[in-house]
Design a protein around this motif. Sequence first.
Motif, PDB file in Angstrom:
ATOM      1  N   MET A 160      42.586 -58.903 -20.070  1.00 43.31           N
ATOM      2  CA  MET A 160      43.119 -59.981 -19.238  1.00 43.31           C
ATOM      3  C   MET A 160      41.993 -60.716 -18.526  1.00 43.31           C
ATOM      4  O   MET A 160      41.998 -61.946 -18.419  1.00 43.31           O
ATOM      5  CB  MET A 160      44.098 -59.407 -18.206  1.00 43.31           C
ATOM      6  N   ARG A 161      41.038 -59.943 -18.031  1.00 40.31           N
ATOM      7  CA  ARG A 161      39.898 -60.546 -17.338  1.00 40.31           C
ATOM      8  C   ARG A 161      39.119 -61.455 -18.273  1.00 40.31           C
ATOM      9  O   ARG A 161      38.712 -62.557 -17.905  1.00 40.31           O
ATOM     10  CB  ARG A 161      39.003 -59.434 -16.797  1.00 40.31           C
ATOM     11  N   GLN A 162      38.922 -60.992 -19.492  1.00 40.50           N
ATOM     12  CA  GLN A 162      38.176 -61.780 -20.476  1.00 40.50           C
ATOM     13  C   GLN A 162      38.887 -63.093 -20.804  1.00 40.50           C
ATOM     14  O   GLN A 162      38.251 -64.144 -20.919  1.00 40.50           O
ATOM     15  CB  GLN A 162      37.996 -60.946 -21.756  1.00 40.50           C
ATOM     16  N   LEU A 163      40.206 -63.035 -20.925  1.00 38.61           N
ATOM     17  CA  LEU A 163      40.969 -64.205 -21.350  1.00 38.61           C
ATOM     18  C   LEU A 163      41.334 -65.140 -20.203  1.00 38.61           C
ATOM     19  O   LEU A 163      41.496 -66.352 -20.416  1.00 38.61           O
ATOM     20  CB  LEU A 163      42.256 -63.747 -22.049  1.00 38.61           C
ATOM     21  N   LEU A 164      41.471 -64.599 -18.994  1.00 39.53           N
ATOM     22  CA  LEU A 164      42.090 -65.366 -17.919  1.00 39.53           C
ATOM     23  C   LEU A 164      41.216 -65.555 -16.677  1.00 39.53           C
ATOM     24  O   LEU A 164      41.691 -66.112 -15.689  1.00 39.53           O
ATOM     25  CB  LEU A 164      43.396 -64.695 -17.488  1.00 39.53           C
ATOM     26  N   GLU A 165      39.964 -65.122 -16.715  1.00 39.49           N
ATOM     27  CA  GLU A 165      39.181 -65.160 -15.488  1.00 39.49           C
ATOM     28  C   GLU A 165      38.932 -66.571 -14.966  1.00 39.49           C
ATOM     29  O   GLU A 165      38.615 -66.748 -13.786  1.00 39.49           O
ATOM     30  CB  GLU A 165      37.848 -64.431 -15.673  1.00 39.49           C
ATOM     31  N   HIS A 166      39.091 -67.573 -15.818  1.00 35.03           N
ATOM     32  CA  HIS A 166      38.935 -68.956 -15.368  1.00 35.03           C
ATOM     33  C   HIS A 166      40.288 -69.658 -15.211  1.00 35.03           C
ATOM     34  O   HIS A 166      40.322 -70.848 -14.897  1.00 35.03           O
ATOM     35  CB  HIS A 166      38.062 -69.740 -16.350  1.00 35.03           C
ATOM     36  N   GLU A 167      41.390 -68.901 -15.406  1.00 36.93           N
ATOM     37  CA  GLU A 167      42.726 -69.486 -15.343  1.00 36.93           C
ATOM     38  C   GLU A 167      43.522 -69.014 -14.126  1.00 36.93           C
ATOM     39  O   GLU A 167      44.367 -69.753 -13.612  1.00 36.93           O
ATOM     40  CB  GLU A 167      43.514 -69.142 -16.620  1.00 36.93           C
ATOM     41  N   VAL A 168      43.279 -67.785 -13.690  1.00 37.21           N
ATOM     42  CA  VAL A 168      43.997 -67.229 -12.545  1.00 37.21           C
ATOM     43  C   VAL A 168      43.017 -66.972 -11.412  1.00 37.21           C
ATOM     44  O   VAL A 168      41.802 -67.102 -11.579  1.00 37.21           O
ATOM     45  CB  VAL A 168      44.752 -65.937 -12.933  1.00 37.21           C
ATOM     46  N   ASP A 169      43.535 -66.577 -10.261  1.00 39.58           N
ATOM     47  CA  ASP A 169      42.684 -66.429  -9.076  1.00 39.58           C
ATOM     48  C   ASP A 169      42.391 -64.984  -8.702  1.00 39.58           C
ATOM     49  O   ASP A 169      41.363 -64.701  -8.088  1.00 39.58           O
ATOM     50  CB  ASP A 169      43.348 -67.148  -7.902  1.00 39.58           C
ATOM     51  N   VAL A 170      43.269 -64.058  -9.053  1.00 43.84           N
ATOM     52  CA  VAL A 170      43.009 -62.651  -8.769  1.00 43.84           C
ATOM     53  C   VAL A 170      43.748 -61.789  -9.788  1.00 43.84           C
ATOM     54  O   VAL A 170      44.897 -62.070 -10.147  1.00 43.84           O
ATOM     55  CB  VAL A 170      43.424 -62.271  -7.324  1.00 43.84           C
ATOM     56  N   ILE A 171      43.063 -60.755 -10.270  1.00 50.31           N
ATOM     57  CA  ILE A 171      43.641 -59.792 -11.203  1.00 50.31           C
ATOM     58  C   ILE A 171      43.608 -58.426 -10.544  1.00 50.31           C
ATOM     59  O   ILE A 171      42.552 -57.969 -10.088  1.00 50.31           O
ATOM     60  CB  ILE A 171      42.860 -59.751 -12.533  1.00 50.31           C
ATOM     61  N   LEU A 172      44.771 -57.778 -10.465  1.00 52.27           N
ATOM     62  CA  LEU A 172      44.869 -56.437  -9.917  1.00 52.27           C
ATOM     63  C   LEU A 172      44.934 -55.441 -11.072  1.00 52.27           C
ATOM     64  O   LEU A 172      45.923 -55.398 -11.805  1.00 52.27           O
ATOM     65  CB  LEU A 172      46.117 -56.303  -9.030  1.00 52.27           C
ATOM     66  N   ASP A 173      43.869 -54.686 -11.238  1.00 53.73           N
ATOM     67  CA  ASP A 173      43.773 -53.709 -12.315  1.00 53.73           C
ATOM     68  C   ASP A 173      44.392 -52.401 -11.853  1.00 53.73           C
ATOM     69  O   ASP A 173      43.817 -51.670 -11.059  1.00 53.73           O
ATOM     70  CB  ASP A 173      42.297 -53.519 -12.679  1.00 53.73           C
ATOM     71  N   GLY A 174      45.583 -52.115 -12.366  1.00 55.87           N
ATOM     72  CA  GLY A 174      46.267 -50.868 -12.057  1.00 55.87           C
ATOM     73  C   GLY A 174      46.248 -49.891 -13.219  1.00 55.87           C
ATOM     74  O   GLY A 174      47.073 -48.982 -13.275  1.00 55.87           O
ATOM     75  N   GLY A 175      45.319 -50.117 -14.161  1.00 57.90           N
ATOM     76  CA  GLY A 175      45.231 -49.274 -15.347  1.00 57.90           C
ATOM     77  C   GLY A 175      45.975 -49.881 -16.520  1.00 57.90           C
ATOM     78  O   GLY A 175      46.611 -50.930 -16.408  1.00 57.90           O
ATOM     79  N   VAL A 176      45.876 -49.244 -17.659  1.00 61.41           N
ATOM     80  CA  VAL A 176      46.543 -49.716 -18.874  1.00 61.41           C
ATOM     81  C   VAL A 176      48.038 -49.430 -18.767  1.00 61.41           C
ATOM     82  O   VAL A 176      48.455 -48.299 -18.519  1.00 61.41           O
ATOM     83  CB  VAL A 176      45.968 -49.034 -20.124  1.00 61.41           C
ATOM     84  N   ILE A 177      48.846 -50.465 -18.919  1.00 60.16           N
ATOM     85  CA  ILE A 177      50.306 -50.329 -18.856  1.00 60.16           C
ATOM     86  C   ILE A 177      50.903 -50.977 -20.094  1.00 60.16           C
ATOM     87  O   ILE A 177      50.754 -52.181 -20.300  1.00 60.16           O
ATOM     88  CB  ILE A 177      50.890 -50.996 -17.595  1.00 60.16           C
ATOM     89  N   GLY A 178      51.565 -50.192 -20.914  1.00 58.83           N
ATOM     90  CA  GLY A 178      52.133 -50.726 -22.144  1.00 58.83           C
ATOM     91  C   GLY A 178      53.532 -50.237 -22.420  1.00 58.83           C
ATOM     92  O   GLY A 178      53.919 -50.008 -23.568  1.00 58.83           O
TER      93      GLY A 178
END
Length: 204
Positions: A160-178
């Motif tokens: 998500m960070r790789q794809l969206l770091e210039h599109e969103v303002d904050v990413i909360l990494d709570g681990g892998v969720i699938g």
Amino acid sequence: MSQYFEIHAQNPQLRLLKQATDIVKNGGIVVYPTDSSYAIGCGLTNNTSLERIRKIRRLSANHLFAIICKDLSELSNYSNVTNTHYRLIRRHTPGPFTFILKASRDVPRRVVGTKRREIGLRIPDCRIVMCLLAELNEPILSTSLVLPDTDEVLVEPQKMRQLLEHEVDVILDGGVIGEGQTTLVNLTQDVPVIARQGIGKLLV
């Protein structure tokens, strides 16, 4: 470039959540974990952020967004439901369900779309989200994190960070969720209808 915070699933760091809250309050877009998958959201009253999410996901004006609430006390602010439907919602929340409800007049048209007066209601069973909502002191307007041209929900925060770091303002990494998507239950009529079967098992 977006902020990226690694959040402990059971003991979320209050300092980081306060920073994320400030970003959302100032019109930012947040990517965050839930009990089913990751979601993308913004403040309920921020029209600019809502349009940014629509652009990121290439959503139509009639896409059903969900109001993410901390508990059922907020339900009456956005919809009026029968006692039977209220009991059903209470039985299944918090949990991996999104309930489609008739929106009240207090819900802005930009949120419910131009062709219907409906809204999703969601109360996730996820400590990170609950702590974020407590700090924010208002719901989040949200949708699943599914990028254009795919039906696959993103599950790895680093991706998500790789794809969206210039599109969103904050990413909360709570681990892998699938786990998968929520079960979508339509409560706009007398009889509940499962509009999408997800990981939640509806008990009626």
